[in-house]
Scaffold this active site. Structure first.
Site, PDB file in Angstrom:
ATOM      1  N   SER A  14       3.154   6.101  -5.487  1.00 28.20           N
ATOM      2  CA  SER A  14       3.070   6.148  -6.943  1.00 28.20           C
ATOM      3  C   SER A  14       1.963   7.092  -7.396  1.00 28.20           C
ATOM      4  O   SER A  14       2.160   7.913  -8.303  1.00 28.20           O
ATOM      5  CB  SER A  14       2.792   4.752  -7.503  1.00 28.20           C
ATOM      6  OG  SER A  14       3.820   3.847  -7.175  1.00 28.20           O
TER       7      SER A  14
ATOM      8  N   LEU B 251       0.806  -1.206   0.000  1.00 29.24           N
ATOM      9  CA  LEU B 251       0.000   0.000   0.000  1.00 29.24           C
ATOM     10  C   LEU B 251       0.849   1.269   0.000  1.00 29.24           C
ATOM     11  O   LEU B 251       0.537   2.240  -0.700  1.00 29.24           O
ATOM     12  CB  LEU B 251      -0.940  -0.010   1.201  1.00 29.24           C
ATOM     13  CG  LEU B 251      -1.932   1.147   1.303  1.00 29.24           C
ATOM     14  CD1 LEU B 251      -2.905   1.120   0.133  1.00 29.24           C
ATOM     15  CD2 LEU B 251      -2.698   1.084   2.619  1.00 29.24           C
ATOM     16  N   GLY B 252       1.916   1.280   0.807  1.00 31.19           N
ATOM     17  CA  GLY B 252       2.760   2.468   0.865  1.00 31.19           C
ATOM     18  C   GLY B 252       3.365   2.812  -0.474  1.00 31.19           C
ATOM     19  O   GLY B 252       3.411   3.985  -0.874  1.00 31.19           O
ATOM     20  N   ASP B 253       3.832   1.807  -1.196  1.00 30.14           N
ATOM     21  CA  ASP B 253       4.406   2.046  -2.519  1.00 30.14           C
ATOM     22  C   ASP B 253       3.363   2.585  -3.484  1.00 30.14           C
ATOM     23  O   ASP B 253       3.619   3.519  -4.258  1.00 30.14           O
ATOM     24  CB  ASP B 253       4.981   0.744  -3.079  1.00 30.14           C
ATOM     25  CG  ASP B 253       6.163   0.244  -2.288  1.00 30.14           C
ATOM     26  OD1 ASP B 253       7.260   0.794  -2.460  1.00 30.14           O
ATOM     27  OD2 ASP B 253       6.001  -0.695  -1.495  1.00 30.14           O
ATOM     28  N   THR B 254       2.173   1.985  -3.466  1.00 27.58           N
ATOM     29  CA  THR B 254       1.140   2.385  -4.411  1.00 27.58           C
ATOM     30  C   THR B 254       0.641   3.794  -4.129  1.00 27.58           C
ATOM     31  O   THR B 254       0.426   4.586  -5.060  1.00 27.58           O
ATOM     32  CB  THR B 254      -0.033   1.394  -4.369  1.00 27.58           C
ATOM     33  OG1 THR B 254       0.466   0.072  -4.590  1.00 27.58           O
ATOM     34  CG2 THR B 254      -1.054   1.718  -5.428  1.00 27.58           C
TER      35      THR B 254
END
Length: 404
Positions: A180, A174-177
């Site tokens: 992004s 979730l953090g990466d998305t």
């Protein structure tokens, strides 16, 4: 195989040229989103191994099926960025690029002579998205940072647990998305501003900040009241009623009856007008004070019914409610199908695979799937040839291990 109904020339980002550096999730997801809407994305990968995501989770014919989503609509060029000649190729690509996306640790690009000052000297109009764990400045900038650490630092992980139990992670990156998507927003804003100024700029996205930006009232509640919100399981503290209730068949029904008029309809539907018409429970503030009483009533009612029976009653009463889906539920759901969110894509070997559809949905210039995810270095020759290199020059670079 490509979707014949979609062409890059009709996408809203048609003509936008993007260079993607970096790997795994945060940077590539941002580039994927742009590619879905018509941008030309040239993905730079390490010769031999490529993006590690190619080997993550479940593999089909040696390649991750995740790869087929993350890198659709992209072109792959294999370059060893540690080699000066490969760095020169990136500089040449940047001359005609609109956007460069990277998610290396801060300082890596500068070490290759590819930092913002270097690239803006070549192309002042370049927009550079930089995604990292902690951002390009600050005392933590040099620490390695993954999305899961960002979720913890932002305060999210502290909330994702049952009270008194070990906090759990959301089962996706979730953090990466979130980082992004913040990066994509930044790119679109920078592109809009560039129309006025003619100048590019740097977009600095930190993973922890992207998650923190979604933490709603967490900080002002602490500032104003000294309140440290804690884990609350499936409930949402301060908003009532909204929770998951176990049903007779062992499943759970999520019920969100926290609107004032919705609450009255909900309690009438479950036969508890004594609670629904109670003046003390007419607004959220009153219901929060007696949330345990309300939850007990809803829990007892749901426990005597199956999930389907619960949802049938609440749907008839226009109360927001739903089941907790597995991916099997998602794949079979008619609404997902009707909205085009389950797309069947033909792989290069002729087999078919379901992949998520395109989000968001634009009425006149929608995005789409026009190209399957590339093999490592699939487009190296074509891209270098378009730059003016001869077949002999390309072969020399391959013999030297600079490209593949």
């Amino acid at each position: 195989m490509p979707n014949d109904t979609f062409s890059a020339s009709t996408g809203p980002l048609s003509g936008l040229r993007v260079i993607e550096l970096g790997q795994l999730i945060a940077g590539p997801f941002a580039a994927k989103t742009l590619a879905d809407f018509g941008a030309e994305v040239i993905k730079i990968e390490t010769p031999g191994s490529g993006d590690p995501l190619r080997k993550w989770r479940l593999l089909k014919d040696g390649t991750s099926v995740w790869w087929q989503v993350q890198s659709r609509n992209k072109r792959s060029v294999a370059l060893d960025l540690k080699q000066p000649q490969a760095q020169d190729i990136v500089r040449q690509l940047v001359r005609d690029a609109d956007v460069l996306i990277e998610n290396f640790r801060p300082g890596a690009m500068e070490g290759w002579g590819l930092g913002p000052d270097d690239l803006h000297a070549i192309n002042p109009r370049l927009i550079m998205l930089r995604i990292s764990g902690y951002g390009q400045t600050g005392p933590y900038r040099d620490k390695p940072g993954f999305g899961v650490v960002a979720e913890a630092m932002s305060g999210l992980r502290h909330l994702t647990a049952e009270p008194g139990r070990v906090p759990v992670r959301v089962g996706i990156s979730l953090g990466d998305t979130l980082a992004s998507l913040h990066g994509v927003i930044g790119i679109l804003m920078a592109l809009h501003e560039r129309q006025r100024s003619g100048q590019g700029q740097v977009i600095d996205v930190a993973l922890y900040e992207a998650v923190f930006n979604c933490m709603e009232s967490l900080l002002p509640e602490y500032s104003a009241f000294g309140a440290v919100r804690g884990p609350a399981g499936s409930a949402l503290p301060g908003i009532a009623p909204t929770n998951a209730y176990r049903c007779r068949d062992g499943g759970y029904a999520l019920i969100a009856g926290n609107g004032d008029s919705i609450y009255k309809r909900l309690m009438h539907a479950v036969g508890r007008d004594d609670l629904g018409q109670d003046p003390a429970l007419a607004d959220n503030a009153g219901r929060v004070q007696r949330v345990d009483e309300i939850d007990d009533a809803l829990g007892a009612w749901a426990a005597e019914r199956t999930v389907d029976e619960v949802l049938a009653v609440l749907d008839a009463a226009s109360v927001p409610a739903g089941r907790i889906y597995t991916v099997a539920d998602i794949a079979a759901d008619p609404h997902y199908q009707a909205r085009g969110m389950i797309q069947q894509v033909q792989m290069n070997d002729g087999t078919s695979m379901a992949v998520p559809g395109i989000v968001p949905k634009l009425s006149r210039t929608p995005g789409g799937h026009r190209r399957n995810a590339p093999a490592l270095g699939q487009d190296t020759d074509a891209v270098l040839s378009n730059m003016g290199l001869t077949p002999e020059q390309i072969q020399t670079l391959k013999d030297q291990g600079i490209v593949a």
